[in-house]
Design an enzyme around this catalytic site. Structure first.
Site, PDB file in Angstrom:
ATOM      1  N   SER A   1       0.844  -1.277   0.110  1.00  0.00           N
ATOM      2  CA  SER A   1      -0.091  -0.089   0.105  1.00  0.00           C
ATOM      3  C   SER A   1       0.883   1.412  -0.011  1.00  0.00           C
ATOM      4  O   SER A   1       0.508   2.265  -0.437  1.00  0.00           O
ATOM      5  CB  SER A   1      -0.976   0.090   1.153  1.00  0.00           C
ATOM      6  OG  SER A   1      -0.528  -0.231   2.438  1.00  0.00           O
TER       7      SER A   1
ATOM      8  N   GLU B   1       7.405   1.767  13.781  1.00  0.00           N
ATOM      9  CA  GLU B   1       7.567   2.865  13.272  1.00  0.00           C
ATOM     10  C   GLU B   1       8.920   3.636  13.669  1.00  0.00           C
ATOM     11  O   GLU B   1       9.529   4.491  13.267  1.00  0.00           O
ATOM     12  CB  GLU B   1       6.504   3.753  13.060  1.00  0.00           C
ATOM     13  CG  GLU B   1       5.535   3.012  12.150  1.00  0.00           C
ATOM     14  CD  GLU B   1       4.410   1.928  12.686  1.00  0.00           C
ATOM     15  OE1 GLU B   1       4.580   1.785  13.895  1.00  0.00           O
ATOM     16  OE2 GLU B   1       3.790   1.115  11.809  1.00  0.00           O
TER      17      GLU B   1
ATOM     18  N   PHE C   1       1.326   6.972  11.296  1.00  0.00           N
ATOM     19  CA  PHE C   1       2.228   5.992  12.062  1.00  0.00           C
ATOM     20  C   PHE C   1       3.899   6.464  12.016  1.00  0.00           C
ATOM     21  O   PHE C   1       4.357   6.458  12.796  1.00  0.00           O
ATOM     22  CB  PHE C   1       2.209   4.862  11.657  1.00  0.00           C
ATOM     23  CG  PHE C   1       0.728   4.212  11.865  1.00  0.00           C
ATOM     24  CD1 PHE C   1      -0.327   4.729  12.722  1.00  0.00           C
ATOM     25  CD2 PHE C   1       0.146   3.431  10.832  1.00  0.00           C
ATOM     26  CE1 PHE C   1      -1.457   4.201  12.738  1.00  0.00           C
ATOM     27  CE2 PHE C   1      -1.181   2.903  10.583  1.00  0.00           C
ATOM     28  CZ  PHE C   1      -1.940   3.407  11.891  1.00  0.00           C
TER      29      PHE C   1
ATOM     30  N   HIS D   1      -1.173   7.429   2.495  1.00  0.00           N
ATOM     31  CA  HIS D   1      -2.445   7.554   3.072  1.00  0.00           C
ATOM     32  C   HIS D   1      -2.619   8.895   3.946  1.00  0.00           C
ATOM     33  O   HIS D   1      -3.304   8.786   5.152  1.00  0.00           O
ATOM     34  CB  HIS D   1      -2.836   6.317   3.944  1.00  0.00           C
ATOM     35  CG  HIS D   1      -2.733   4.929   3.317  1.00  0.00           C
ATOM     36  ND1 HIS D   1      -2.303   4.691   2.214  1.00  0.00           N
ATOM     37  CD2 HIS D   1      -3.945   4.031   3.299  1.00  0.00           C
ATOM     38  CE1 HIS D   1      -2.698   3.607   1.397  1.00  0.00           C
ATOM     39  NE2 HIS D   1      -3.652   3.204   2.353  1.00  0.00           N
TER      40      HIS D   1
ATOM     41  N   ASP E   1     -11.411   3.204   6.120  1.00  0.00           N
ATOM     42  CA  ASP E   1     -10.220   2.982   7.399  1.00  0.00           C
ATOM     43  C   ASP E   1     -11.053   3.917   8.571  1.00  0.00           C
ATOM     44  O   ASP E   1     -10.793   3.483   9.697  1.00  0.00           O
ATOM     45  CB  ASP E   1      -9.044   2.925   6.908  1.00  0.00           C
ATOM     46  CG  ASP E   1      -8.585   1.764   6.454  1.00  0.00           C
ATOM     47  OD1 ASP E   1      -9.406   0.731   6.691  1.00  0.00           O
ATOM     48  OD2 ASP E   1      -7.291   1.918   6.033  1.00  0.00           O
TER      49      ASP E   1
ATOM     50  N   ARG F   1      -3.720   7.987  -1.035  1.00  0.00           N
ATOM     51  CA  ARG F   1      -4.181   6.661  -1.252  1.00  0.00           C
ATOM     52  C   ARG F   1      -5.045   6.499  -2.414  1.00  0.00           C
ATOM     53  O   ARG F   1      -4.785   5.840  -3.338  1.00  0.00           O
ATOM     54  CB  ARG F   1      -4.993   6.052  -0.110  1.00  0.00           C
ATOM     55  CG  ARG F   1      -5.620   4.685  -0.317  1.00  0.00           C
ATOM     56  CD  ARG F   1      -6.324   4.109   0.650  1.00  0.00           C
ATOM     57  NE  ARG F   1      -6.885   2.718   0.696  1.00  0.00           N
ATOM     58  CZ  ARG F   1      -7.618   2.138  -0.097  1.00  0.00           C
ATOM     59  NH1 ARG F   1      -8.375   3.122  -1.153  1.00  0.00           N
ATOM     60  NH2 ARG F   1      -7.696   0.922  -0.378  1.00  0.00           N
TER      61      ARG F   1
HETATM   62  C1  LIG Z   1       1.126   1.354  14.297  1.00  0.00           C
HETATM   63  C2  LIG Z   1       0.249   0.949  12.899  1.00  0.00           C
HETATM   64  N1  LIG Z   1       1.350   0.479  12.027  1.00  0.00           N
HETATM   65  C3  LIG Z   1       0.817  -0.101  10.924  1.00  0.00           C
HETATM   66  C4  LIG Z   1      -0.405  -0.281  10.900  1.00  0.00           C
HETATM   67  C5  LIG Z   1      -0.981  -0.836   9.474  1.00  0.00           C
HETATM   68  N2  LIG Z   1      -1.234  -2.499   9.646  1.00  0.00           N
HETATM   69  C6  LIG Z   1      -2.704  -2.693   9.868  1.00  0.00           C
HETATM   70  S1  LIG Z   1      -2.886  -4.368  10.207  1.00  0.00           S
HETATM   71  C7  LIG Z   1      -1.119  -4.477  10.256  1.00  0.00           C
HETATM   72  C8  LIG Z   1      -0.578  -5.971  10.596  1.00  0.00           C
HETATM   73  C9  LIG Z   1      -1.482  -7.081  10.573  1.00  0.00           C
HETATM   74  O1  LIG Z   1      -0.752  -8.321  11.049  1.00  0.00           O
HETATM   75  P1  LIG Z   1      -1.479  -8.618  12.486  1.00  0.00           P
HETATM   76  O2  LIG Z   1      -1.653  -7.330  13.484  1.00  0.00           O
HETATM   77  O3  LIG Z   1      -0.860  -9.681  13.104  1.00  0.00           O
HETATM   78  O4  LIG Z   1      -3.173  -8.831  11.998  1.00  0.00           O
HETATM   79  P2  LIG Z   1      -3.736 -10.212  11.094  1.00  0.00           P
HETATM   80  O5  LIG Z   1      -3.152 -10.001   9.714  1.00  0.00           O
HETATM   81  O6  LIG Z   1      -3.084 -11.245  11.762  1.00  0.00           O
HETATM   82  O7  LIG Z   1      -5.296  -9.969  11.232  1.00  0.00           O
HETATM   83  C10 LIG Z   1      -0.648  -3.195   9.833  1.00  0.00           C
HETATM   84  C11 LIG Z   1       1.077  -3.083   9.747  1.00  0.00           C
HETATM   85  C12 LIG Z   1      -1.173  -0.139  11.916  1.00  0.00           C
HETATM   86  N3  LIG Z   1      -2.465  -0.363  11.820  1.00  0.00           N
HETATM   87  N4  LIG Z   1      -0.767   0.658  12.961  1.00  0.00           N
END
Ligand SMILES: Cc1ncc(C[n+]2csc(CCOP(=O)(O)OP(=O)(O)O)c2C)c(N)n1
Ligand SMILES: [Mg+2]
Lengths: 285, 335
Positions: B55, B76, B101, B127, B135, B185
């Site tokens: 993204s 981050e 972030f 974004h 979102d 985005r």
């Molecule tokens: C601080 C922060 N950085 C980046 C994101 C973007 N982001 C959303 S979900 C995610 C990671 C997804 O992995 P996980 O938390 O294990 O969730 P799953 O895919 O297993 O549902 C990221 C990096 C965020 N929401 N918050």
């Protein structure tokens, strides 16, 4: 400790199936959102709302309610669907997910939907706030329990470990963290992106009580959670091993379903699979 | 018969003849393309991502230059600090996440490690704005210009379209020092071309006019151009439209010249009105050439879930809202 009768277990398994169907319906209506995590946590949320937590759907602000924080806010569809299926609001409202004016924001917001306890989405902030709530309960001699659902990739955030350290310092035995250990994140496997193992040993080294179980087995999860909650003197973590996309065959185990919804045709297939599973559960009851 | 609807200023800028139709491409795509090229031109250019390769559009770089790509997971603050270390030993790291972030979560690291420490780290803030859409508020960075423009030594660039985002990525890669590139985005209109000049710190006049100056940045530059045409059609008011892509260091001469020529200014940005690009314009003009100013942006509120265009309209950043603000500015000056 309450034991779980076979009838009650069947009821809960059917509920978890309904929760999954609600997730699919809301996601396809929204046209955006996350599928894998919500589906794999449907059993845990059903166990929490249906058995483990002290809560009152008709009185969301009941002061003595257990606090449930969803730290990884992107899996909000599972919480919304569980709330709807346990009577917090009509299931039809799930179809407003992510739409302009909805209470069901893309990431949950405390101000629009108070019983979600906190606004989340930015990862890694839930356990720290749960630690504050658990500490507050201790300071006031309150009996409520604090549950924090956290994803595995959140364990890459520094703040999460600051909370792990802090909760141990204060011996917060009224705090249980539940890790959605599905091994996926956006860019692939957690172990490729930034390895987390050995995760259980990390928590142990931080003076937590550590439990591991199958997060897609409601009975096993409830038994584990009851045991965890009985711990004295330490916070507890339940590493719930889950299958991303659980319940929808073409999503299971595939990280690319982290952040996209099914289209109409895919949703129909998912709902048909879930319906067949529901029949199986009832037939074998 | 001229073969173009563009005025001399727009022709000098080699713009697309946007009145006859535009292509819609997300600005983040331009970042992705520019980054690949920057990595080819200079092998010290690194791309470091925090679990958002697709993204933020770092994925192409990852494929093209695997040896120059690093993935560090959802961390981050680590992103900034690691990049600071790498820059200190000669690398040129681009670090990417959502603007919320990085620099949102990592702001103190950005201030100390990038700016106070003066390291050659480049942030790609993806974004940004309410146009993130469904979102919701947690992911809609509308305070990032404020927190970045206030840091000494920081360069802050908010390009107007995908083509300019590519140009900005390449220019920032060559410029030594800490920098922030902000982009969005959603798909948005392309108005510039590869032939459009781009220089950090040099604002661009995209449309000539002397009644009101519309000073815009980011994807709303297109709305500003549409609003200018609307005002010409409906009221005979001719607006100068300035693409003020560099928020810091801002092109003060271009801002003062716009105020002197037009006598009224409207600023346009997908950001809080408070402390954003428009506020900087007001700071400059308050000291050097006070004129009536109207601000287009989010009025001290958070965003929410919704469709991108729905939210742009709801928060008062649509074409009509810009035209109305220009009318107000015009009335205030002639009073
Ligand atoms: C601080 C922060 N950085 C980046 C994101 C973007 N982001 C959303 S979900 C995610 C990671 C997804 O992995 P996980 O938390 O294990 O969730 P799953 O895919 O297993 O549902 C990221 C990096 C965020 N929401 N918050
Ligand atoms: Mg995960």
């Amino acid at each position: 400790m309450q034991t779980l009768s076979p009838e009650r277990l069947t009821e809960l398994r059917v509920k978890a199936n309904d929760v999954r169907a609600g997730i699919i319906r809301s996601l396809v209506a929204a046209g955006s959102g996350h599928s894998a995590g919500p589906l794999d946590m449907a059993d845990v949320f059903t166990a929490l709302y249906g058995h483990l937590m002290a809560h009152r759907p008709d009185q969301p602000d009941w002061p003595d309610r257990d606090r449930l924080l969803l730290s990884c806010g992107h899996i909000a569809p599972v919480r919304y669907s569980a709330m709807a299926n346990f009577g917090y609001f009509p299931v039809e409202e799930l179809l407003t997910l992510r739409k302009f004016g909805t209470r069901l924001q893309g990431h949950p917001e405390r101000v629009t939907l108070p019983s979600v306890e906190t606004t989340s989405g930015p990862l890694g902030e839930g356990l720290a706030q749960g630690t504050g709530m658990a500490l507050g309960a201790k300071l006031d001699g309150k009996a409520f329990h604090v549950w924090v659902v956290t994803s595995d990739a959140e364990h890459q955030c520094g703040l999460h470990w600051e909370a792990v350290m802090t909760a141990a310092k204060f011996g917060l035995d009224n705090l249980t963290a539940i890790v959605d250990r599905n091994f996926i994140q956006i860019d692939g496997s957690t172990e490729d992106v930034m390895p987390l193992e050995p995760l259980a040993e990390k928590y142990r080294a931080f003076n937590w009580d550590v439990f591991t179980c199958d997060g897609n087995d409601i009975a096993a999860f409830i038994a584990t959670a009851e045991q965890a909650r009985a711990t004295r003197g330490k916070p507890q973590v339940i590493i719930a091993n889950t299958v991303p996309g659980k319940g929808v065959s073409y999503m299971e185990g595939d990280y690319t379903w982290h952040g996209k919804p099914p289209n109409r045709e895919q949703a129909d297939r998912a709902l048909a699979e879930l319906h067949a599973e529901r029949e199986r559960i009832l037939a074998h009851a | 018969m001229p073969s173009t609807t563009l005025d001399a200023a727009a022709q000098a800028m080699r713009l697309i003849d946007y009145r006859t139709g535009v292509e819609l491409v997300p600005t983040r795509n331009g970042f992705g393309e520019g980054l690949i090229e920057a990595g080819t031109r200079d092998r010290n250019v690194l791309a470091i991502c925090a679990d958002l390769a697709e993204s933020t559009r770092m994925e192409g770089f990852k494929k093209a230059h695997p040896a120059q790509y690093l993935e560090i997971g959802v961390a981050e603050q680590m992103l900034v600090a690691l990049a600071g270390g790498l820059a200190a030993v000669g690398k040129i790291p681009w670090i990417a996440s959502y603007a919320m972030f990085n620099p949102g979560r990592s702001w103190e690291q950005v201030r100390t490690i990038m700016a106070l420490n003066d390291t050659n780290v480049k942030i790609a803030g993806a974004h940004a704005g309410v146009s993130v859409g469904p979102d919701g508020a947690t992911h809609q960075a509308i305070e990032d210009i404020a927190i970045m423009r206030v840091i000494p030594h920081m360069t802050v660039v908010v390009p107007c379209d995908a083509v300019q985002t590519k140009a900005a990525t390449l220019a920032l890669s060559k410029r030594v020092g800490p920098a922030y590139l902000r982009f969005a985005r959603e798909k948005s209109a392309i108005v510039t071309t590869d032939a459009t000049p781009f220089e950090i710190g040099k604002a661009q006049v995209f449309r000539e006019g002397s009644d009101v100056a519309i000073v815009a940045c980011g994807i709303l530059v297109y709305n500003a151009l549409m609003a200018a045409d609307l005002l010409a059609r409906e009221h005979g008011i001719e607006c100068r439209v300035v693409n003020n892509h560099t928020v810091k260091p801002m092109d003060e001469a271009a801002i003062v010249d716009a105020a002197q020529t037009c006598g009224a200014v409207v600023t346009v940005e997908e950001h809080q009105k408070h402390a954003g690009m428009g506020s900087r314009v007001a700071e400059i003009l308050a000291q050097r050439h006070p004129v009536p100013i109207e601000f287009i942006g989010v009025e001290d509120r958070f965003g929410q879930s919704g469709e991108p265009t729905e939210l742009i309209e709801y928060y008062g950043m649509g074409t009509r809202a810009i035209a109305d603000a220009a009318l107000r500015a015009h009335q205030r000056k002639t009073k």
